[in-house]
Structure formats: C-alpha cells, structure tokens
Design an enzyme around this catalytic site. Structure first.
Site, PDB file in Angstrom:
ATOM      1  N   SER A  30     -42.250   5.017  46.200  1.00 14.61           N
ATOM      2  CA  SER A  30     -43.189   5.403  45.539  1.00 14.61           C
ATOM      3  C   SER A  30     -44.478   4.393  45.051  1.00 14.61           C
ATOM      4  O   SER A  30     -44.061   3.163  44.560  1.00 14.61           O
ATOM      5  CB  SER A  30     -42.607   5.982  44.150  1.00 14.61           C
ATOM      6  OG  SER A  30     -41.744   6.717  43.996  1.00 14.61           O
ATOM      7  N   ARG A  81     -41.288   0.168  34.894  1.00 16.00           N
ATOM      8  CA  ARG A  81     -41.680  -0.659  36.373  1.00 16.00           C
ATOM      9  C   ARG A  81     -42.400  -2.231  36.289  1.00 16.00           C
ATOM     10  O   ARG A  81     -43.365  -2.205  36.760  1.00 16.00           O
ATOM     11  CB  ARG A  81     -42.652   0.411  37.254  1.00 16.00           C
ATOM     12  CG  ARG A  81     -41.928   1.624  37.674  1.00 16.00           C
ATOM     13  CD  ARG A  81     -40.469   1.496  38.490  1.00 16.00           C
ATOM     14  NE  ARG A  81     -39.715   2.565  38.400  1.00 16.00           N
ATOM     15  CZ  ARG A  81     -38.929   3.257  37.612  1.00 16.00           C
ATOM     16  NH1 ARG A  81     -38.808   2.612  36.539  1.00 16.00           N
ATOM     17  NH2 ARG A  81     -38.335   4.460  37.804  1.00 16.00           N
ATOM     18  N   GLU A  89     -47.777   0.649  42.432  1.00 15.90           N
ATOM     19  CA  GLU A  89     -46.565   0.172  41.883  1.00 15.90           C
ATOM     20  C   GLU A  89     -46.310  -1.087  42.853  1.00 15.90           C
ATOM     21  O   GLU A  89     -45.807  -2.195  42.372  1.00 15.90           O
ATOM     22  CB  GLU A  89     -45.513   1.118  42.196  1.00 15.90           C
ATOM     23  CG  GLU A  89     -44.038   0.519  41.760  1.00 15.90           C
ATOM     24  CD  GLU A  89     -42.982   1.549  41.552  1.00 15.90           C
ATOM     25  OE1 GLU A  89     -41.824   1.247  41.766  1.00 15.90           O
ATOM     26  OE2 GLU A  89     -43.005   2.844  41.379  1.00 15.90           O
TER      27      GLU A  89
END
Length: 342
Positions: free
Chosen positions: A238, A160, A333
């Site tokens: 998420s 990520r 995130e």
C-alpha cells in the site's frame, strides 16, 4: 564484478547504486557494520526492501543489508516470549509461529520484508497490528552508541509509524514478541472482510492455520504476496496511508465513503478516495512503466523497467487528483530515499 543497485534490494525494483554496501549475516556483524557506517555522512539500513522507494541516482552513503537469522523462545503457563533476529523474513517467521502453535500473528501473514523492519512501520493487517504483541526491540542507538532493549511502550507505536521511523536513529537488532500458545484456537477475528471470507462472525476464534491460509489467499487476490512472475506484486505494498481527518471534515464526504473512528477523528479509505477520484486499477501515466496495480488501487507497481522517477510521477499524480477531488492530501507510506516526492 557488477555493481549492486538498490533496485536489486527492493520490492519495487527501482533505485540506483549504493556508495558502499555491507552485508550482515550475524547480529555481531550487524553491530560492527552499522558502527562502521556511522563514519559516513549518510547511511541506510535495508532489510527486505519492501517499504523503500530509492531514487534512480542511488544512495551515496553506506547501505547495510540485514541478513541475520535466528528465533529463540521461552514458554510459560500464560504464553511464550519469542526473540527474533532482525533479518528473519517476516512471513517465514509467521509460518513458524503457526507451525509451533503460537498465536497472535496469523493475520499478518504474507506481509513482505523482515522482522527487524516490522516495528518501524508498526505493520498491521486484517484488524491486527504489531503493537498488539510487540514487547521490546534490541536497538543500537546512533546518538548514544549504546546497545539496549527498548520497551514497546517507548516506541510511540501508531498507525504505520513509530519513533523508529521518525526521530530515533539506529538499527533494530532483535525483536521480542509475547504470543499465545493455544494450539487449536487463535485470537478473535477482528476484521469484517476476513470474518466474511472465513464464514464466521466477528470475534470468533479460528484456528491459526486456517486464518493464515485465508489471509494469504486474500492478499494474493490483491497482488500483495510477492511473486516474481506477477508485476502486480512489484510494489511497496500500500503506497499511501489511510488519511485521518476531523469529524467535521468527514461529514462533508460522500455518504458512501468508508470511514472508521480514530480517537476524536475519523479515518478514511485511501483506496476508495483514489478510485472515486477517477484513478482506476491499471492506470499508468502515458509513456511510463509505472502503473496502479490491476488488482488493488493502493499499490503503485513497476510493470517492468520502471524508474524511481516514474513511480514518483505516478504518486504525485494520484496525490494531486485526490486532493483536487476531495481536498484530502494522501501521505506516502514507504520511506523515500532521495529527492523524489518533495
């Protein structure tokens, strides 16, 4: 004319107004708008807005909205090279690859956002990451003003993350992929949950259309496929990354805590940590319209009328609760715009 807010441009549906808004429908417009935006002290490029948490006060600078479209390809005996405009909706592009018999992206079905944003996060799901098939991005560099193709090897693609998210300022114009061309067999299934739901062993090759259909079903069951009628999907997906810890620290965790090798370290499940810290699905801070998804512990959702401050308050609550219980600091995130999680 009503003022456009960032809430209208993000899947979390929160965020105040932009100081100036420019919409790019062609790549040349995108270049011109981004160069124009550089004249401001602050500027922001927005694609699908699926990975953004924007403060209620909005963004005082220029927001460039990417709506460019176009897919070109060149096939050879070993596969196909595909170039995609940054504004192409990601899942529409994945559907196109499956329909044309191109393999490699089917497990990434259902992810919201645009193609141009995909390398920023090095998106991934069900055992597949974008870095598996990404070959280059066409990039407009804010430091040099140059427009050039940057090989994937120079983007420091990781879990990520990439240099596009941390350090390299500019705008992605086009993304290039190298895909397979098998029409009946896809890439091997690499993720246990997906293999189990498909009824196959890990490593089995499954038709891309079947993988896509099952991935969409699985994601929908977790509220991870956008649906205007379902507040569980009014999220940034998420919200926290799975934390990486040392092997020694991992040994102090409960035996039933999921873990995976991550080089010399160990990756833990953020969803498991949240749930076992006592923050369950559907939890919301009293008096707030932000809440944990009723379908997936990792998603922070807007139940209708939530503010960015409420989402941030819930995120901090989750972080503190997990840190107090397990000594692990969860890292958000999404890209946060404004002083929300400082």
């Amino acid at each position: 004319m009503a003022e456009t807010t960032l809430a209208e441009l993000t899947t979390l549906r929160v965020g105040g107004p932009a100081g100036r808004l420019l919409v790019a429908e062609t790549t040349e417009d995108l270049v011109a708008h981004v160069v124009d935006a550089w004249s401001d002290d602050d500027w922001l490029v927005v694609g699908g807005g699926s990975n953004l948490l924007v403060a209620d006060g909005g963004f005082a600078g220029t927001v460039v909205v990417v709506r460019t479209r176009g897919v070109t390809h060149e096939a050879d005996a070993d596969g196909v090279t595909v170039r995609v405009a940054a504004g192409e909706p990601w899942d529409e592009f994945v559907a196109t690859t499956v329909a044309r018999g191109w393999t490699g992206l089917e497990a990434l079905s259902g992810i919201p956002g645009t193609v141009g944003a995909s390398p920023v996060q090095n998106i991934g799901a069900y055992g597949v990451e974008l870095s598996d098939v990404l070959t280059a991005v066409e990039f407009l560099d804010a430091e040099t003003g140059e427009r050039s193709w940057v090989p994937a090897a120079e983007l420091a693609l990781g879990y990520r993350t990439s240099t596009l998210k941390h350090g390299r300022r500019g705008a992605v114009l086009t993304v290039e992929f190298r895909l397979g061309t098998a029409t009946t067999e896809g890439v091997p299934v690499r993720y246990a949950q997906l293999a189990g739901s498909l009824g196959v062993e890990l490593g089995t090759r499954v038709a891309p259309a079947d993988v896509r259909a099952e991935v969409l079903r699985l994601r929908a069951s977790k509220g991870m496929v956008l649906d205007d009628a379902d507040p569980d999907t009014w999220s940034a997906g998420s919200f926290f990354t799975n934390p990486t810890v040392s092997r020694g620290f991992a040994e102090t965790m409960p035996l039933d805590a999921p873990r995976w090798p991550a080089g010399d370290d160990v990756k833990l499940s953020a969803a498991w940590l949240i749930e076992h810290a006592g923050v369950h699905r559907g939890y919301g801070v009293p008096g707030s319209s932000a809440a944990i998804s009723t379908k997936h512990t990792l998603a922070l959702t807007n139940r209708g009328g939530a503010t960015a401050a409420q989402v941030a308050e819930l995120a901090r609550y989750v972080q503190v609760t997990v840190a107090n219980r397990f000594g692990v600091t969860l890292v958000p995130e999404p890209v946060v715009v404004g002083d929300l999680l400082d």
